[in-house]
Design a protein around this motif. Structure first.
Motif, mmCIF file in Angstrom:
data_model
loop_
_atom_site.group_PDB
_atom_site.id
_atom_site.type_symbol
_atom_site.label_atom_id
_atom_site.label_comp_id
_atom_site.label_asym_id
_atom_site.label_seq_id
_atom_site.Cartn_x
_atom_site.Cartn_y
_atom_site.Cartn_z
ATOM 1 N N SER A 1 0.831 -1.205 0.000
ATOM 2 C CA SER A 1 0.000 0.000 0.000
ATOM 3 C C SER A 1 0.866 1.256 0.000
ATOM 4 O O SER A 1 0.496 2.273 -0.605
ATOM 5 C CB SER A 1 -0.948 -0.014 1.202
ATOM 6 N N TRP A 2 1.973 1.215 0.671
ATOM 7 C CA TRP A 2 2.946 2.318 0.633
ATOM 8 C C TRP A 2 3.385 2.549 -0.810
ATOM 9 O O TRP A 2 3.409 3.686 -1.283
ATOM 10 C CB TRP A 2 4.117 1.950 1.517
ATOM 11 N N ASP B 1 1.707 1.738 -3.438
ATOM 12 C CA ASP B 1 0.542 2.283 -4.139
ATOM 13 C C ASP B 1 0.459 3.796 -3.975
ATOM 14 O O ASP B 1 0.134 4.524 -4.931
ATOM 15 C CB ASP B 1 -0.746 1.657 -3.591
ATOM 16 N N LEU B 2 0.720 4.297 -2.774
ATOM 17 C CA LEU B 2 0.689 5.748 -2.563
ATOM 18 C C LEU B 2 1.729 6.453 -3.425
ATOM 19 O O LEU B 2 1.455 7.511 -4.008
ATOM 20 C CB LEU B 2 0.937 6.080 -1.085
ATOM 21 N N GLU C 1 0.448 4.550 6.492
ATOM 22 C CA GLU C 1 -0.579 5.363 5.811
ATOM 23 C C GLU C 1 -0.477 6.816 6.222
ATOM 24 O O GLU C 1 -0.481 7.722 5.390
ATOM 25 C CB GLU C 1 -1.964 4.804 6.136
ATOM 26 N N SER D 1 1.559 9.552 3.804
ATOM 27 C CA SER D 1 0.646 10.544 3.228
ATOM 28 C C SER D 1 1.067 11.954 3.612
ATOM 29 O O SER D 1 1.061 12.876 2.773
ATOM 30 C CB SER D 1 -0.789 10.275 3.698
ATOM 31 N N GLY E 1 -4.030 0.198 -1.400
ATOM 32 C CA GLY E 1 -3.424 1.497 -1.169
ATOM 33 C C GLY E 1 -3.736 2.546 -2.213
ATOM 34 O O GLY E 1 -3.550 3.742 -1.967
ATOM 35 N N ASP E 2 -4.219 2.135 -3.385
ATOM 36 C CA ASP E 2 -4.577 3.112 -4.415
ATOM 37 C C ASP E 2 -6.050 3.487 -4.357
ATOM 38 O O ASP E 2 -6.527 4.264 -5.202
ATOM 39 C CB ASP E 2 -4.238 2.571 -5.804
ATOM 40 N N TRP F 1 -5.548 6.672 2.254
ATOM 41 C CA TRP F 1 -5.050 5.986 1.067
ATOM 42 C C TRP F 1 -5.592 6.616 -0.233
ATOM 43 O O TRP F 1 -6.530 7.408 -0.217
ATOM 44 C CB TRP F 1 -5.347 4.488 1.107
#
Length: 500
Positions: free
Chosen positions: A125-126, A128-129, A179, A183, A466-467, A482
């Motif tokens: 997910s990281w 994805d960010l 997250e 962010s 994550g996106d 996210w």
């Protein structure tokens, strides 16, 4: 019944390094060298020490974050920020073995949870960010417009919100810490990370690796404290902190929102859930879907878990028999520290174990039938073990159907038809996630669209990555995490109009 096997080797005390503060670019202990014990859920014993921050330490962190935002180019140097966030991600990837040990010993995660939601979901997910970051607009031209007899050119500038106070829980600490920290950093904010006392090292590692990556002093700060409220209260009430992002209980979220109002602070809240899984009668592989609905992953300690199982009344007795067989089959498959196929270990603390047990006792008092589990398992060791638990003969007005238990407790409720299922699912103060399954995709999506919830899985689809934006309706929160939408929450909008 489950017992620890010879291969289930538990950690000796002090297997984890000390969790240090990270303030103004320096890894250090707390004022006066004060520490607190880091207790491991698998054993109930000390697995390490953590720096116990004082109000003066928190003050230093706020001063450092404020200075780094106000006096450096951090908020405007987009390329520098992205490069450092990328470097930090690379260091997390390189330290996966260390990270796995942290969440095993601090959060009580079993190996299936470690390698999926705890670690893989954090790193993926990281990434994805970082992948969606180029979609973020920092300027937008609205073009010229004639007003009052002359032409004005209009442009919006999207600027970092400022100093972020990130207050995080213990259940998925690496994932949620990432997250909030990532962010904030990508959007040009500076950040003070305040984790739950149960999982200090999962936050301290952000400071250690940020120092290795070469982040400027004050951009990232980490405060650990034995007091669950002191540092958070300071961040929420201090006017030098511009934004609070909090994940945790709805009760604390409400308190933060009230406290933040005094300084008109921007507050984002990802709170509790009592999400419903609706299994319609035409679901293909009905028995398999029902059997897989048992609430065991990470001992049910997730805000987005589906802890209410809604099944058709026409197949209610069948569903109860399937669930009983499934829970019986699982009875020897949990509580194993070194088993790579084990999805469930202890709950995080004695306090949490006792809270879950109190809800089990309440369910019995309310008249629900205990289909399986419900016992504290001291035979598994000295840690905080409580059995996977399932209640049937539940009505949706019972407290066990309305209140977030945050443990391995599933309640099963029958419904008459689609309208009844929708009514029951929406009869909750929460609205975070959900599930609908049906042999008819159009029917399932039609039901899903009427559930008042922020994310919902249809026929096994995955709505959390994550996106994608993640967050809740009603008392499940305010704002989104996210995705591009989550990043935008960390930006302020400034519009400039000018004449030639």
């Amino acid at each position: 019944m489950t017992t620890l096997s010879d291969t289930d080797t538990l950690a000796a005390p002090s297997v984890l390094p000390d969790a240090l503060l990270y303030i103004d670019g320096v890894l250090r202990g707390a004022e006066g060298g004060k520490t607190f014990d880091n207790i491991g859920p698998w054993t109930g014993e000390v697995v390490g020490k953590a720096a116990d921050a004082s109000p003066a330490d928190v003050e230093e962190a706020i001063v450092a974050a404020r200075r780094a935002f106000d006096t450096t180019d951090w908020s405007t140097n987009h390329e520098k920020r992205f490069a450092l966030v990328k470097k930090l991600h690379e260091l997390f990837v390189a330290n996966q073995d260390r990270l796995a040990e942290i969440v095993r010993h601090e959060a009580g995660a079993a190996l299936v949870a470690v390698h999926r939601a705890q670690l893989a979901q954090c790193l993926n997910s990281w990434r994805d960010l970082m992948d969606v970051y180029p979609q973020l607009e920092f300027e937008k031209d609205f073009g010229p417009r004639e007003t009052y007899g002359f032409t004005t050119h209009r442009r919006a500038y999207y600027e970092a919100a400022g100093v972020v106070g990130a207050i995080t829980p213990w259940n998925f600490p690496l994932y949620i810490n990432a997250e909030k920290v990532v962010s904030a950093l990508l959007t040009g904010c500076t950040v003070i990370l305040k984790p739950a006392p149960d999982t200090p090292l999962a936050a301290s590692i952000f400071g250690e690796l940020a120092a290795e990556a070469g982040f400027p002093a004050g951009v990232i700060n980490v405060i650990t404290s034995s007091d669950p409220a002191m540092a958070g209260e300071a961040l929420v009430t201090d006017p030098r902190v511009d934004l609070i992002t909090f994940t945790g209980s709805t009760a604390i979220g409400k308190h933060i929102q009230r406290q933040g109002a005094e300084t008109m602070k921007r507050v984002f809240l990802e709170l509790g859930g009592k999400s419903a899984a609706i299994i319609l009668e035409d679901t293909e592989n009905f028995a398999q879907v029902v059997a897989q609905s048992i609430l065991v992953f990470h001992a049910g300690q997730g805000c987005a878990v589906t802890s209410r199982l809604l099944v058709p009344r026409s197949r209610y007795e069948e569903s109860k028999a399937i669930l009983k067989a499934s829970y019986d089959a699982f009875s020897t498959k949990w509580g194993h520290f070194d088993d790579p196929a084990c999805p469930m270990g202890p709950v995080v603390s004695k306090k949490q174990r006792d809270r879950v047990k109190a809800y089990v006792d309440l369910g019995v008092e309310e008249g629900a039938t205990l289909l399986s589990g419900g016992n504290i398992r001291t035979d598994l060791g000295t840690g905080w073990f409580i059995e996977p638990t399932c209640f049937v003969d539940v009505t949706n007005d019972m407290r066990i159907a309305q209140e977030e238990i945050f443990g391995p407790v599933l309640v099963v409720i029958p419904f008459e038809d689609d309208e009844d299922a929708i009514r029951i699912a929406n009869d909750s103060v929460y609205g975070l996630s959900g599930v609908v399954t049906s042999g008819n995709l159009d029917r399932a999506i039609a039901v899903a669209k009427r559930i008042r919830t922020g994310t919902i899985s249809v026929n096994g689809g995955v709505p959390i990555n994550g996106d994608l934006p993640f967050g809740g309706y009603k008392q499940s929160g305010v704002g989104r995490a996210w995705g591009v939408e989550g990043l935008q929450d960390y930006l302020e909008t400034k519009v400039i109009g000018w004449r030639d």
